[in-house]
Enzyme design. Structure first.
Site, PDB file in Angstrom:
ATOM      1  N   CYS B 124     -13.973 -22.233   3.736  1.00 38.22           N
ATOM      2  CA  CYS B 124     -14.904 -21.818   4.802  1.00 38.22           C
ATOM      3  C   CYS B 124     -14.493 -20.514   5.468  1.00 38.22           C
ATOM      4  CB  CYS B 124     -15.043 -22.932   5.831  1.00 38.22           C
ATOM      5  SG  CYS B 124     -15.371 -24.532   5.080  1.00 38.22           S
ATOM      6  N   HIS B 259     -18.142 -20.212  11.487  1.00 35.30           N
ATOM      7  CA  HIS B 259     -18.421 -21.086  10.351  1.00 35.30           C
ATOM      8  C   HIS B 259     -19.214 -22.279  10.882  1.00 35.30           C
ATOM      9  CE1 HIS B 259     -18.212 -23.912   7.194  1.00 35.30           C
ATOM     10  NE2 HIS B 259     -17.277 -24.642   7.739  1.00 35.30           N
ATOM     11  N   ASN B 290     -23.617 -27.706   6.612  1.00 35.97           N
ATOM     12  CA  ASN B 290     -22.370 -26.956   6.451  1.00 35.97           C
ATOM     13  C   ASN B 290     -22.290 -26.473   5.006  1.00 35.97           C
ATOM     14  OD1 ASN B 290     -19.703 -26.283   5.832  1.00 35.97           O
ATOM     15  ND2 ASN B 290     -18.812 -27.883   7.104  1.00 35.97           N
TER      16      ASN B 290
END
Lengths: 80, 334
Positions: B124, B259, B290
């Site tokens: 990420c 993120h 996500n």
């Protein structure tokens, strides 16, 4: 100097209230964070970090899972 | 005898992001769609993650398809020819081949062959790692333009019964073109890793375990509490440091683009940074989920497309995840 149990309970209740909106008088030593107070794992971690700041103690990640009741957390902080 | 003098790269002073492209999974997956196997509900997932839907790609839409689509948009908006691209950096953890790289294939597909091309494995944090490297490559004179892609098809590596992370995850790709600039456009990067928490987020098993029959197909897992504490309170320090090295304050920002891990991480991190209300906080996770390395460029693209932020404003972008790896920089919005 060891922290006073009642002071820690009162301080912890304020932190719980700020994070979750739960009334401070409901935060009692025999209450379970998850079963009685319906606090999830993320809120629990926020409470832990705020408690570290407030009481000047370190509560490691691996210890958090052992803090089942409010009393567990108060005792850990008092004895830290 | 005098030594012959070597040529070296001629540095350019500044770099900036020229344009961003985005591609998402073609399927809209609701909380009800994922709640069953984890004995959960729409309400529970919304409360704990902020996610209402996540975008996932069907079997016929590959990671490469999404990366090509996002890259082509970025190239077109940047107004450059793909042959001018001097390096292709692809941040991903879901390219399904150990080798060759996804980046080499992407470079060929978009017309950037024979540009140097390599993948970045920083989960990420990968997109911010890519922007850091692109900034260095452009300013050093090694490349005129660099294509940075953060792309994932995470749905290939999830376990529907996993309650730690799988239900958060989506698929997509974001792309940025970085090139030379007359003005500063990318601040110094604050980046690093903490391998002492190597096990906090990652795969459930290795491919060797899977081959030997001692484990199921490896899927993503996390220790939620450990990651949450690190992602909020450690990353708040990193974000503040990024502002400091950039020489700006929170008041100067147009946007915070973290993120897109979980809305509660985003909100708590924003709270720790004490941002003024004028700073737009990206919450693309609500409808995209996500998407690991893709989440920052996807979120920034959404803010630009919706008009919530304007070109020329400053955005603090911060990626954090498996490794544990992190990277943050302030950028001028393209």
């Amino acid at each position: 100097m060891a922290l006073d149990q009642n002071e820690v309970l009162a301080g912890l209740a304020e932190i719980v209230n700020e994070e979750t909106g739960i009334a401070t008088e409901k935060v009692q030593l025999d209450k379970s964070f998850t079963d009685d107070l319906d606090i999830d794992s993320i809120s629990m971690m926020t409470i832990v970090v705020n408690a570290e700041d407030k009481f000047g103690v370190k509560i490691p990640d691996e210890e958090v899972k052992n803090l089942i009741t409010v009393g567990d957390a108060v005792n850990f902080i008092v004895n830290a | 005898m005098a030594h012959p003098q070597l040529n070296q790269y001629q540095a350019v002073k500044f770099a900036r992001i020229y344009a961003i492209g985005a591609a998402r999974g073609d399927l809209t997956v609701t909380n009800d769609d994922v709640a069953g196997p984890i004995d959960s509900s729409d309400e529970w997932i919304r409360q704990r993650t902020g996610i209402i839907t996540r975008r996932r790609a069907s079997a016929s839409r590959s990671l490469m398809d999404m990366a090509v689509e996002a890259s082509q948009e970025a190239i077109k908006k940047a107004g450059i020819d793909p042959s001018e691209i001097g390096a292709v950096l692809f941040s991903t953890i879901t390219h399904p081949h150990q080798t060759p790289s996804a980046a080499a294939l992407l470079a060929d597909k978009i017309g950037a062959n024979p540009a140097p091309a390599y993948d970045i494995s920083a989960a990420c944090a990968g997109y911010c790692y890519g922007i850091a490297q692109a900034d260095a490559l452009v300013r050093s004179g090694m490349a005129k333009y660099v294509l940075v892609v953060g792309g994932e098809k995470l749905s290939d590596f999830i376990d529907p019964t996993d309650r730690t992370i799988s239900f958060l995850l989506g698929d997509g790709a974001g792309a940025a073109i970085v090139g030379p600039s007359d003005e500063p456009g990318i601040s110094p990067t604050v980046w690093g890793s903490d391998g002492s928490h190597w096990d906090a987020v990652g795969m459930s098993a290795s491919l060797i375990d899977f081959r030997d029959g001692t484990a199921n197909w490896p899927t993503l897992r996390q220790e939620g509490q450990t990651v949450f504490r690190w992602a909020v309170w450690e990353m708040a320090k990193v974000a503040k440091q990024a502002l400091e090295v950039a020489g700006v304050s929170a008041d100067d920002l147009s946007a915070l683009v973290t993120h897109q891990a979980n809305i509660r991480i985003i909100d708590e991190l924003a709270k720790q940074l004490k941002l003024p209300e004028s700073v737009v906080v990206a919450r693309d996770i609500v409808y995209t989920g996500n998407t690991s390395a893709a989440s920052i460029p996807l979120a920034m693209h959404s803010l630009l497309e919706s008009g919530e932020v304007k070109s020329g404003g400053l955005a603090l972008q911060i990626g954090f995840g498996a490794g544990l790896a992190f990277g943050a920089q302030v950028v001028v919005l393209p």
